[in-house]
Design an enzyme around this catalytic site. Structure first.
Site, short mmCIF file in Angstrom:
data_model
loop_
_atom_site.label_atom_id
_atom_site.label_comp_id
_atom_site.label_asym_id
_atom_site.label_seq_id
_atom_site.Cartn_x
_atom_site.Cartn_y
_atom_site.Cartn_z
CG ASN A 32 7.01 -24.46 15.78
OD1 ASN A 32 5.88 -24.88 15.58
ND2 ASN A 32 8.02 -25.24 16.15
CG ASP A 51 10.65 -23.71 18.28
OD1 ASP A 51 10.48 -24.09 19.45
OD2 ASP A 51 10.89 -24.47 17.33
CB ALA A 73 3.29 -25.09 21.70
CE1 TYR A 141 1.58 -35.88 23.17
CE2 TYR A 141 0.17 -37.66 23.97
CZ TYR A 141 0.34 -36.33 23.62
OH TYR A 141 -0.70 -35.46 23.75
N1 LIG Z 1 -5.49 -34.14 20.04
C1 LIG Z 1 -5.74 -34.82 21.14
O1 LIG Z 1 -6.56 -35.74 21.14
C2 LIG Z 1 -5.03 -34.46 22.42
C3 LIG Z 1 -5.32 -35.23 23.56
C4 LIG Z 1 -4.67 -34.91 24.76
C5 LIG Z 1 -3.80 -33.84 24.82
N2 LIG Z 1 -3.53 -33.11 23.69
C6 LIG Z 1 -2.60 -31.99 23.79
O2 LIG Z 1 -3.23 -30.84 23.28
C7 LIG Z 1 -2.28 -30.00 22.64
C8 LIG Z 1 -2.71 -29.66 21.23
O3 LIG Z 1 -2.86 -30.85 20.47
P1 LIG Z 1 -3.44 -30.83 18.98
O4 LIG Z 1 -4.07 -32.15 18.74
O5 LIG Z 1 -4.25 -29.61 18.78
O6 LIG Z 1 -2.10 -30.80 18.14
P2 LIG Z 1 -1.62 -29.83 16.96
O7 LIG Z 1 -0.40 -30.45 16.38
O8 LIG Z 1 -2.76 -29.53 16.04
O9 LIG Z 1 -1.25 -28.50 17.73
C9 LIG Z 1 0.01 -28.28 18.33
C10 LIG Z 1 0.53 -26.95 17.84
O10 LIG Z 1 1.75 -26.68 18.49
C11 LIG Z 1 2.64 -26.13 17.54
N3 LIG Z 1 4.00 -26.41 18.00
C12 LIG Z 1 4.60 -27.62 18.13
N4 LIG Z 1 5.85 -27.48 18.61
C13 LIG Z 1 6.03 -26.15 18.81
C14 LIG Z 1 7.12 -25.37 19.29
N5 LIG Z 1 8.27 -25.95 19.67
N6 LIG Z 1 6.98 -24.03 19.36
C15 LIG Z 1 5.81 -23.44 18.99
N7 LIG Z 1 4.76 -24.13 18.51
C16 LIG Z 1 4.86 -25.47 18.43
C17 LIG Z 1 2.31 -26.81 16.23
O11 LIG Z 1 2.73 -26.06 15.10
C18 LIG Z 1 0.79 -26.91 16.32
O12 LIG Z 1 0.16 -25.77 15.77
C19 LIG Z 1 -0.94 -30.74 22.72
O13 LIG Z 1 -0.23 -30.24 23.83
C20 LIG Z 1 -1.35 -32.19 22.96
O14 LIG Z 1 -0.35 -32.88 23.66
C21 LIG Z 1 -4.12 -33.41 22.50
#
Ligand SMILES: NC(=O)c1ccc[n+]([C@@H]2O[C@H](COP(=O)([O-])OP(=O)(O)OC[C@H]3O[C@@H](n4cnc5c(N)ncnc54)[C@H](O)[C@@H]3O)[C@@H](O)[C@H]2O)c1
Length: 304
Positions: A32, A51, A73, A141
């Site tokens: 989204n 979304d 997401a 979270y």
């Molecule tokens: N970054 C880390 O260190 C880390 C560690 C453990 C787990 N994670 C998990 O990995 C995943 C990605 O994390 P990231 O760091 O790349 O974050 P990020 O924010 O870069 O990526 C998340 C993406 O999801 C999209 N998004 C959010 N809500 C949405 C919705 N309702 N509908 C559609 N799209 C939506 C956002 O626009 C974004 O592009 C997440 O699920 C996060 O919980 C991340």
């Protein structure tokens, strides 16, 4: 195979989408753009601005009928989750429940879910934390990501949905948002290069497990055909302090800027690193990019 990657305009999942494309798969990205950027979506992937909480997402799943859904997401910041806990209930727990339900309803062969190893277990009783450690998150979270795991497990037991859950350590590498609420490597690299001051939360001696994003993408590739019905940590089994990260980045940038210290972060686990031998056994996954190489690659990416 046809794969739908949710959150693929974000940091980690854009690398996952890239890895799937490189392996010859048909990749669709659903995002989204709440935090993600259109230019992060790799060339060759079909982008759907949608979304996951909207009816349009249910429709997309029914139309595409992907063989695999890779679900990234989420609202991914611990800090924001402390400000708006119910937002995480909706976006992360509710969002993942929806993805699991629609996957089961549309004959998806497998759901791969990006969970968290850093925020799921809470303050550890021992390190490195393995998958048998009690699960006691200390942030909305962490709890909301675990609720997603539980819902996927339910879909597995009651609807025969196959899945693999990957519990990441702290990811870092190219395309991490330097202006984000999380991601100390990108934030410090961006600030050091811009000659701006860096603020370290607390005393900076808190130790986390930092895993390179390319290694995470490879785990998602391996999970296409391995790890059925399992949840596993994806980390390096090594803790690094925020002060050590700051030093490594200063060296790579060639900066002698001092750090400021701010208050510690609410909801943040102080010390955690992850035992990942289950992923080694089940997926054949081990991290390949060293901490030093990862820091160098991150600074090179931030310079670009
Ligand atoms: N970054 C880390 O260190 C880390 C560690 C453990 C787990 N994670 C998990 O990995 C995943 C990605 O994390 P990231 O760091 O790349 O974050 P990020 O924010 O870069 O990526 C998340 C993406 O999801 C999209 N998004 C959010 N809500 C949405 C919705 N309702 N509908 C559609 N799209 C939506 C956002 O626009 C974004 O592009 C997440 O699920 C996060 O919980 C991340």
């Amino acid at each position: 195979m046809r794969i739908l990657v949710t959150g693929g305009a974000g940091f980690i999942a854009s690398h996952v989408a890239e890895a799937y494309l490189a392996a010859g798969h048909e990749v669709h990205v659903a995002d989204n753009l709440a935090k993600g950027r259109r230019e992060n979506v790799p060339d060759g992937a079909v982008f759907h601005e949608v979304d996951i909480l909207s009816p349009a997402f249910e429709q997309l799943m029914a139309e595409l009928k992907p063989e695999v859904v890779n679900h990234h997401a989420a609202q991914a910041s611990v800090k924001l989750s402390t400000l708006n806990p119910l937002g995480d209930l909706e976006a992360n727990a509710g969002g993942t429940a929806r993805v699991a339900e629609f996957a089961a309803a549309n004959g998806v062969r497998k759901l791969i879910y990006a969970s968290t190893g850093g925020a799921l277990y809470g303050d550890p009783e021992y390190v490195p934390v393995d998958e048998g450690h009690p699960i006691r998150p200390i942030s909305a979270y962490g709890l909301s990501k675990y609720m997603g795991e539980l819902w996927i497990g339910l879909a597995g037991r009651t609807k025969g949905l196959d899945y693999t859950i990957l519990r990441y350590a702290n990811a870092f590498g190219p395309r991490q948002d330097p202006h984000g609420e999380a991601g100390v490597v990108a934030i410090f690299a961006g600030k050091l290069l811009a000659g701006e001051p860096c603020t370290i939360d607390g005393d900076g001696e808190q130790m986390k497990d930092y895993v390179y994003v390319g290694d995470i993408a490879r785990a998602n590739l391996l999970a296409l055909d391995n790890g059925s019905g399992r949840a596993m940590n994806i980390g390096t089994c090594q803790g690094r302090s925020v002060n050590a990260i700051f030093e490594a980045l200063r060296e790579n940038v060639g900066s002698d800027a001092p750090a400021r210290h701010g208050p510690p972060r609410e909801g943040d686990v102080r010390n955690i690193w992850l035992e990942s031998s289950l992923a080694a056994g089940v997926l054949g996954w081990r991290p390949q990019v060293s901490f030093d190489d990862g820091m160098r690659l991150s600074v090179e990416a931030a310079r670009r």
